[in-house]
Design an enzyme around this catalytic site. Structure first.
Site, mmCIF file in Angstrom:
data_model
loop_
_atom_site.group_PDB
_atom_site.id
_atom_site.type_symbol
_atom_site.label_atom_id
_atom_site.label_comp_id
_atom_site.label_asym_id
_atom_site.label_seq_id
_atom_site.Cartn_x
_atom_site.Cartn_y
_atom_site.Cartn_z
ATOM 1 N N ARG A 74 -16.431 -30.946 97.937
ATOM 2 C CA ARG A 74 -15.570 -31.937 97.273
ATOM 3 C C ARG A 74 -14.453 -32.432 98.180
ATOM 4 N NH1 ARG A 74 -14.869 -29.401 91.359
ATOM 5 N NH2 ARG A 74 -14.224 -27.643 92.648
ATOM 6 N N GLU A 111 -12.925 -13.637 97.331
ATOM 7 C CA GLU A 111 -12.650 -12.591 96.352
ATOM 8 C C GLU A 111 -13.792 -11.574 96.290
ATOM 9 O OE1 GLU A 111 -11.261 -12.207 91.684
ATOM 10 O OE2 GLU A 111 -11.565 -14.176 92.582
#
Length: 187
Positions: A74, A111
């Site tokens: 994006r 993460e």
């Protein structure tokens, strides 16, 4: 009635317009995650144009930008029209394995695992001034890796600009003291 809606839209700030157009998608891509879908914003021509112009203004204020860099995927959508508006080159920062030939790469932690971003080593001339653009600043891992990659290529990151920042993920803290512009923050 339509005239009232147009009049109301004119008094909205860009952040308010974006907030109305960004859709929350619960439990995507997994349970407990609230995905911020920018597709409705991209589909609204005037709103998307206003976002692009705002991000281009960030670059104009920084002065002397040679390139806009955007991260896959994006960041391509946000960064390429900003580069076009400025009349400068666009540098796509790709996920690992997407570019042919010699390239520079930086590994970084996510993460749950790790990732890598890459760019062609000859794309950015030493000393070139680069604005990094993406849609969302979350944990800051991809943005920090992109900054590192541009600096390794010899570029100078003069700032970062995002459509949306998820402040609860503290991504800003990973970006040192670089100038950072965000249109909309979400706590």
């Amino acid at each position: 009635m339509a005239e009232e809606l147009v009049a109301q839209e004119l008094v909205l700030t860009l952040a308010e317009r974006c907030a109305l157009l960004i859709r929350d998608v619960p439990d995507y891509p997994g349970p407990g995650v609230m995905f911020k879908d920018i597709t409705p914003l991209l589909a609204d021509g005037p709103a998307f144009a206003a976002v692009v112009e705002h991000l281009a203004d960030v670059a104009r204020l920084a002065g002397g930008i040679d390139f806009v860099a955007g991260m896959e995927a994006r960041g391509f959508i946000m960064g390429a029209p900003v580069a076009t508006a400025l009349g400068v080159g666009f540098v796509p920062v790709r996920k690992a394995g997407k570019l042919p030939g010699p390239m520079l790469g930086v590994d970084y932690d996510l993460e749950y695992g790790s990732a890598r971003v890459e760019l062609h080593h000859e794309t950015i001339a030493p000393g070139a001034r680069v604005l990094v653009v993406d849609d969302v600043l979350a944990t800051g891992g991809t943005a920090a890796a992109t900054v590192s990659l541009i600096e390794e290529a010899g570029g100078v990151v003069v700032g970062l600009a995002f459509l949306l920042e998820l402040t609860f993920l503290a991504g800003r803290s990973r970006l040192a003291d670089l100038p950072l512009d965000v249109i909309l923050t979400v706590d």
